[in-house]
Design a protein around this motif. Structure first.
Motif, PDB file in Angstrom:
ATOM      1  N   ALA A 229       0.460  -1.326  -0.093  1.00  0.00           N
ATOM      2  CA  ALA A 229      -0.272   0.035   0.304  1.00  0.00           C
ATOM      3  C   ALA A 229       1.196   1.331   0.579  1.00  0.00           C
ATOM      4  N   ILE A 230       2.128   1.018   0.887  1.00  0.00           N
ATOM      5  CA  ILE A 230       3.311   2.488   0.376  1.00  0.00           C
ATOM      6  C   ILE A 230       3.398   1.962  -0.578  1.00  0.00           C
ATOM      7  N   ALA A 231       3.350   1.286  -1.284  1.00  0.00           N
ATOM      8  CA  ALA A 231       4.873   2.150  -2.448  1.00  0.00           C
ATOM      9  C   ALA A 231       3.586   2.030  -3.468  1.00  0.00           C
ATOM     10  N   GLN A 232       2.103   1.797  -3.269  1.00  0.00           N
ATOM     11  CA  GLN A 232       1.059   1.763  -4.012  1.00  0.00           C
ATOM     12  C   GLN A 232       1.242   3.836  -4.231  1.00  0.00           C
ATOM     13  N   LEU A 233       0.429   4.471  -2.643  1.00  0.00           N
ATOM     14  CA  LEU A 233       0.527   5.686  -2.606  1.00  0.00           C
ATOM     15  C   LEU A 233       2.381   6.966  -3.017  1.00  0.00           C
ATOM     16  N   SER A 234       3.189   6.117  -3.174  1.00  0.00           N
ATOM     17  CA  SER A 234       4.179   6.647  -3.605  1.00  0.00           C
ATOM     18  C   SER A 234       4.934   6.674  -4.641  1.00  0.00           C
ATOM     19  N   HIS A 235       3.747   6.573  -5.897  1.00  0.00           N
ATOM     20  CA  HIS A 235       4.473   6.116  -7.448  1.00  0.00           C
ATOM     21  C   HIS A 235       3.681   6.901  -7.744  1.00  0.00           C
ATOM     22  N   GLU A 236       3.050   7.982  -8.198  1.00  0.00           N
ATOM     23  CA  GLU A 236       2.902   9.371  -8.900  1.00  0.00           C
ATOM     24  C   GLU A 236       2.540  10.364  -7.273  1.00  0.00           C
ATOM     25  N   PRO A 237       3.145  11.239  -7.213  1.00  0.00           N
ATOM     26  CA  PRO A 237       4.471  11.872  -8.390  1.00  0.00           C
ATOM     27  C   PRO A 237       5.502  10.498  -6.689  1.00  0.00           C
ATOM     28  N   ARG A 238       6.719  10.354  -7.802  1.00  0.00           N
ATOM     29  CA  ARG A 238       7.133   9.054  -7.573  1.00  0.00           C
ATOM     30  C   ARG A 238       8.152   9.549  -5.897  1.00  0.00           C
ATOM     31  N   ASP A 239       8.293   8.898  -4.988  1.00  0.00           N
ATOM     32  CA  ASP A 239       8.875   9.192  -3.302  1.00  0.00           C
ATOM     33  C   ASP A 239      10.416   8.186  -3.631  1.00  0.00           C
ATOM     34  N   PRO A 240      11.304   8.938  -3.192  1.00  0.00           N
ATOM     35  CA  PRO A 240      12.992   9.004  -3.327  1.00  0.00           C
ATOM     36  C   PRO A 240      13.604   7.875  -2.108  1.00  0.00           C
ATOM     37  N   ALA A 241      12.070   8.589  -1.742  1.00  0.00           N
ATOM     38  CA  ALA A 241      12.605   8.083   0.590  1.00  0.00           C
ATOM     39  C   ALA A 241      11.927   6.825  -0.085  1.00  0.00           C
ATOM     40  N   CYS A 242      10.874   6.646  -0.188  1.00  0.00           N
ATOM     41  CA  CYS A 242       9.925   5.044  -0.436  1.00  0.00           C
ATOM     42  C   CYS A 242      10.507   4.274  -1.251  1.00  0.00           C
ATOM     43  N   GLU A 243      11.511   4.810  -2.037  1.00  0.00           N
ATOM     44  CA  GLU A 243      12.274   3.977  -2.624  1.00  0.00           C
ATOM     45  C   GLU A 243      13.616   3.203  -2.056  1.00  0.00           C
ATOM     46  N   ALA A 244      14.231   4.205  -1.230  1.00  0.00           N
ATOM     47  CA  ALA A 244      15.428   3.928  -0.698  1.00  0.00           C
ATOM     48  C   ALA A 244      15.118   2.834   0.587  1.00  0.00           C
ATOM     49  N   TRP A 245      13.570   3.077   1.272  1.00  0.00           N
ATOM     50  CA  TRP A 245      13.001   2.528   2.337  1.00  0.00           C
ATOM     51  C   TRP A 245      12.625   0.815   2.465  1.00  0.00           C
ATOM     52  N   SER A 246      12.276   0.816   0.433  1.00  0.00           N
ATOM     53  CA  SER A 246      11.681  -0.196   0.587  1.00  0.00           C
ATOM     54  C   SER A 246      13.575  -1.166   0.175  1.00  0.00           C
TER      55      SER A 246
END
Length: 340
Positions: A229-246
């Motif tokens: 769910a967090i990844a889904q919410l972080s795609h548009e706009p792209r969230d670099p912090a979520c990429e690093a967290w994942s």
């Protein structure tokens, strides 16, 4: 006179309004389901006053109203019939009527004495999640909420508005949905995260709440769902912090296998970076049959499953080997969660 589309006043009104015309002509008017959703007062929603909604303006409206009326029954089978009735409208691409049911699906789920609460939440989210087509397993599509295409219902109504209305309805009740992320039932918690991910607004607030829940969540499957769910919410706009967290999660050997696998899936969706050898190793180690069974009940997994037990394997094949041909997909709405 027997009922038919031709003698249904609501259907005739939709044909007259939309056939051969631009839908924008009716933006904000009585046939704009987004406007209808926005006009429902919180008092009406909390009182479960479904008769305050002008169901008769829309084809299949009275039938949906009758299904909504069943959602607070004391009988589990009656409630299941009401939810599956709304599900049936969605299966026939009547997004507008399913969207008008969302405020009541959410409140049925929020009632701790209610029945099939997770199914109600999953259906609210499914109005949007299933729109581009179930079973999407590529890095660009796995968690995508919408592909931006215009959609029309079988009645001729501009179905895109129904999809947008469902997102607006969840955003308007984001507090209620997020409270369900703390529900005692893990299936309800996972379904709440699934529904929260479609909200059209309050995204930062919702994402922060999901992170908070993740930090205290003990159930590995629910943790996996929260990551998706967090990844889904972080795609548009792209969230670099979520990429690093994942990436930090899938790289951490102390994390449970389901957490590492879902984090890897989220990271693959959020990036277009070539798949590193380390991620391949993590998936070879963690994406076991046991992990697949543990993740199988998650709404995201059921949306890509064929016949039980294939979801994770299918997701990873699409993410890592998109060139592989897909097997034939059966009717994705043929088997909703079983009544109990």
């Amino acid at each position: 006179m027997a009922w038919s589309w031709e003698n249904d006043p609501a259907y005739q009104a939709i044909v007259k309004a939309f056939a051969g015309r631009e839908p924008e002509e009716h933006t904000g008017g009585p046939l704009d389901v987004r406007t209808v959703i926005a006009s429902i007062s919180r008092e009406s929603k909390n009182a479960f006053a479904y008769d305050d909604i002008p169901w008769n303006r829309f084809p299949r409206g009275p039938e949906t109203r009758d299904n909504v009326a069943l959602l607070r029954s004391d009988g589990p089978q009656v409630v299941y019939g009401g939810i599956s009735g709304v599900h049936g409208e969605l299966a026939h691409s009547v997004w507008s009527m399913a969207a008008l049911a969302v405020p009541f699906l959410l409140r049925a789920a929020a009632d701790p004495r209610g029945h099939h609460r997770a199914y109600a939440l999953e259906l609210a989210g499914g109005i949007v999640h299933w729109t581009p087509g179930p079973g999407r397993c590529t890095r660009t599509e796995l968690l995508r909420i919408t592909d931006g295409a215009w959609r029309y219902e079988t009645t001729g109504y501009f179905g895109t508005w129904g999809i947008e209305a469902a997102r607006d309805a969840v955003a308007a009740d984001a507090g209620l949905v997020m409270a369900l992320c703390d529900d005692p039932d893990p299936q309800v918690r996972a379904a709440a995260a699934y529904a929260a991910a479609i909200a059209s607004e309050r995204v930062d607030e919702i994402r922060s709440g999901l992170h908070t829940r993740f930090r205290i969540e003990a159930n590995p499957a629910v943790r996996a769902g929260l990551i998706l769910a967090i990844a889904q919410l972080s795609h548009e706009p792209r969230d670099p912090a979520c990429e690093a967290w994942s990436q930090a999660l899938w790289s951490d050997p102390a994390m449970p296998p389901a957490v590492r696998v879902s984090a890897a899936m989220g990271w693959l969706y959020l990036t277009d970076t070539p798949v590193p050898d380390a991620l391949h190793t993590v998936l070879e180690t963690c994406a076991t049959e046991e992990t697949a069974r543990l993740m199988e009940p998650l709404p995201w997994m059921r949306a890509v499953d064929y016949d039980g037990g294939t979801a994770l394997r299918r997701c990873l094949r699409g993410l890592l080997h998109p060139e592989d041909p897909e097997p034939q997909w059966d009717d994705p709405w043929a088997a909703p969660p079983a009544a109990t």
